[in-house]
Design a protein around this motif. Structure first.
Motif, short mmCIF file in Angstrom:
data_model
loop_
_atom_site.label_atom_id
_atom_site.label_comp_id
_atom_site.label_asym_id
_atom_site.label_seq_id
_atom_site.Cartn_x
_atom_site.Cartn_y
_atom_site.Cartn_z
N MET A 265 0.83 -1.21 0.00
CA MET A 265 0.00 0.00 0.00
C MET A 265 0.86 1.26 0.00
SD MET A 265 -3.28 -1.00 2.40
CE MET A 265 -2.35 -1.66 3.79
N LEU A 266 2.04 1.19 0.64
CA LEU A 266 2.94 2.33 0.60
C LEU A 266 3.43 2.58 -0.82
CD1 LEU A 266 4.72 4.54 1.71
CD2 LEU A 266 6.33 2.81 2.52
N PHE A 267 3.73 1.50 -1.55
CA PHE A 267 4.13 1.66 -2.94
C PHE A 267 3.01 2.34 -3.75
CE2 PHE A 267 7.46 -1.99 -3.26
CZ PHE A 267 8.30 -1.25 -2.44
N ASP A 268 1.77 1.98 -3.44
CA ASP A 268 0.65 2.64 -4.10
C ASP A 268 0.63 4.13 -3.75
OD1 ASP A 268 -0.16 0.26 -5.20
OD2 ASP A 268 -1.69 -0.15 -3.68
N ASP A 269 0.91 4.46 -2.49
CA ASP A 269 0.97 5.87 -2.08
C ASP A 269 2.04 6.62 -2.85
OD1 ASP A 269 -1.03 5.45 -0.20
OD2 ASP A 269 0.36 5.13 1.47
N LEU A 270 3.19 5.98 -3.06
CA LEU A 270 4.30 6.64 -3.75
C LEU A 270 3.96 6.95 -5.20
CD1 LEU A 270 7.34 4.63 -2.33
CD2 LEU A 270 6.68 6.97 -1.77
N GLU A 271 2.99 6.24 -5.77
CA GLU A 271 2.58 6.52 -7.14
C GLU A 271 1.75 7.80 -7.22
OE1 GLU A 271 3.47 4.93 -9.95
OE2 GLU A 271 4.84 3.83 -8.66
N ARG A 272 1.22 8.23 -6.11
CA ARG A 272 0.38 9.44 -6.09
C ARG A 272 1.29 10.64 -5.87
NH1 ARG A 272 -3.67 7.19 -1.61
NH2 ARG A 272 -4.66 9.23 -1.77
N PRO A 298 -4.03 11.79 5.50
CA PRO A 298 -4.91 10.83 4.82
C PRO A 298 -4.20 9.99 3.77
CG PRO A 298 -5.96 12.99 4.99
CD PRO A 298 -4.54 13.17 5.44
N LEU A 299 -3.12 10.52 3.19
CA LEU A 299 -2.42 9.79 2.15
C LEU A 299 -1.88 8.46 2.65
CD1 LEU A 299 -1.28 9.72 -0.72
CD2 LEU A 299 0.69 11.03 0.08
N PHE A 300 -1.53 8.39 3.95
CA PHE A 300 -0.93 7.19 4.50
C PHE A 300 -1.84 6.48 5.49
CE2 PHE A 300 2.53 10.30 3.73
CZ PHE A 300 3.01 9.71 2.57
N SER A 301 -3.13 6.73 5.42
CA SER A 301 -4.04 6.15 6.40
C SER A 301 -4.09 4.63 6.30
CB SER A 301 -5.45 6.73 6.21
OG SER A 301 -5.94 6.45 4.90
N LEU A 302 -3.85 4.08 5.11
CA LEU A 302 -3.90 2.63 4.93
C LEU A 302 -2.54 1.98 5.17
CD1 LEU A 302 -6.17 2.32 1.76
CD2 LEU A 302 -6.81 2.03 4.15
#
Length: 356
Positions: A265-272, A298-302
């Motif tokens: 999920m962090l990798f997904d965050d880094l794409e944003r 909120p960007l890292f809530s997951l």
């Protein structure tokens, strides 16, 4: 890992609660897993029985500072607990001479372009922190000297922006098929004549007004290319990018399946990237290191990640960008905070033309 708002602050913790809370957080930051009362008792630092430690742990959990991932597991700090620890109990020191020398030796290389410098800075931050390094490139607001459009393929054109400080930026654009070379030359000459000595942001409205009032003497194809360029370039020379290095390091030392899921999920965050740039830009409100822990953003809530970030300045002491580290909440804050702070100061001095 669930998180709650603590019902009290550090001042309400007695000496025993502080000692146990500190030991739990420090063990968690080292191991990444929950800490049990028996583990703390066997360590011998507290001189307390497992039962006494367990009762205090229950009180700390009631305050919202600790949580248990499973009913039979030990306790680990909530995001709010980590915040309380960082703000009230963490002892942040200075980097030693060897660490400072490692940073300076890697990034303070004469003759390096700014993009090369910032790429190396991101790699250094990731390598020394155990997380991933983040760098937001400076806003480009220097006046332009020349604009040229170069055909790349049937559908693509490369816009070459030459700035007065000698730097060059290339922007790839989509163009209608069969756009004649004369149109590219016409559009480039038009922009160059109106942008010389001005930034795109300064000249944007004048150029758009000239085209709208049919005073530009450009044909429709050249007008379309100019308007597309102004739109794609975001108002001029302000194109900024996010450099991320060290993502693979986040996969090291995973101890459980849910660790892998959080990293995914962090990798997904880094794409944003635009949202990350906006987050790092919040450092422009003030100098110094800022820390965002898990659900605080909120960007890292997951993914439940932490970001430690600091601004860097140009020769006029204006904040032009930001750099930092992102990783799991068990980052070594005592080490990473001074690392980010010192690296930001080194970058500022290099951009100022001085050796750190």
């Amino acid at each position: 890992m669930s998180d709650t708002t603590p019902k009290t602050g550090l001042a309400a913790l007695d000496e025993r609660m502080r000692d146990i809370f500190r030991e739990i957080v420090e063990n968690y930051l080292q191991s990444g897993g929950p800490v049990g009362s028996r583990t703390l008792a066997q360590a011998g630092k507290l001189s307390l029985s497992p039962a006494s430690i367990r009762n205090t742990m229950a009180d700390l959990a009631q305050m919202g500072l600790l949580s248990a991932p499973h009913a039979s597991a030990g306790r680990m700090p909530t995001h709010a607990g980590l915040r309380l620890f960082v703000d009230g109990l963490l002892q942040v020191g200075e980097l030693n001479a060897s660490e400072r020398g490692a940073i300076e030796g890697r990034v303070a290389t004469t003759g390096r372009t700014v993009p090369d410098l910032l790429n190396e800075v991101s790699a250094v931050l990731g390598g020394l922190s155990g997380g991933a390094g983040l760098v937001v490139t400076p806003k480009r607001d220097a006046p332009l000297r020349h604009v040229e459009f170069v055909p790349i393929s049937r559908h693509e054109v490369l816009a070459v922006l030459v700035f007065s400080d000698g730097s060059i930026e290339n922007r790839l654009m989509t163009a209608p098929e069969g756009l004649p070379p004369a149109t590219l030359v016409e559009a480039g000459n038009f922009l160059s004549s109106r942008l010389t000595g001005r930034s795109l942001e300064q000249a944007r409205l004048d150029i758009e007004r000239e085209i709208a009032e049919n005073r530009s003497q450009l044909d429709s194809a050249a007008q379309g290319l100019v308007k597309q360029g102004l739109a794609d370039w975001g108002g001029g020379g302000e194109h900024r990018s996010l450099i991320v290095r060290g993502q693979g390091r986040l996969l090291e030392n995973l101890e459980a399946a849910d660790d892998l899921e959080r990293i995914r999920m962090l990798f997904d965050d880094l794409e944003r990237k635009q949202e990350l740039i906006a987050l790092l830009d919040r450092t422009r409100d003030g100098q110094g290191v800022r820390l965002f822990i898990g659900a605080e953003n909120p960007l890292f809530s997951l993914s439940g990640s932490s970001v430690i970030v600091a601004p860097y300045m140009n020769r006029d002491q204006e904040i032009v960008g930001a750099l930092g580290v992102i990783g799991p909440t068990r980052l070594n804050y005592a080490r990473v905070i001074p690392l980010v702070d010192y690296t930001a100061r080194v970058v500022g001095k290099i951009l100022d033309g001085a050796r750190p």
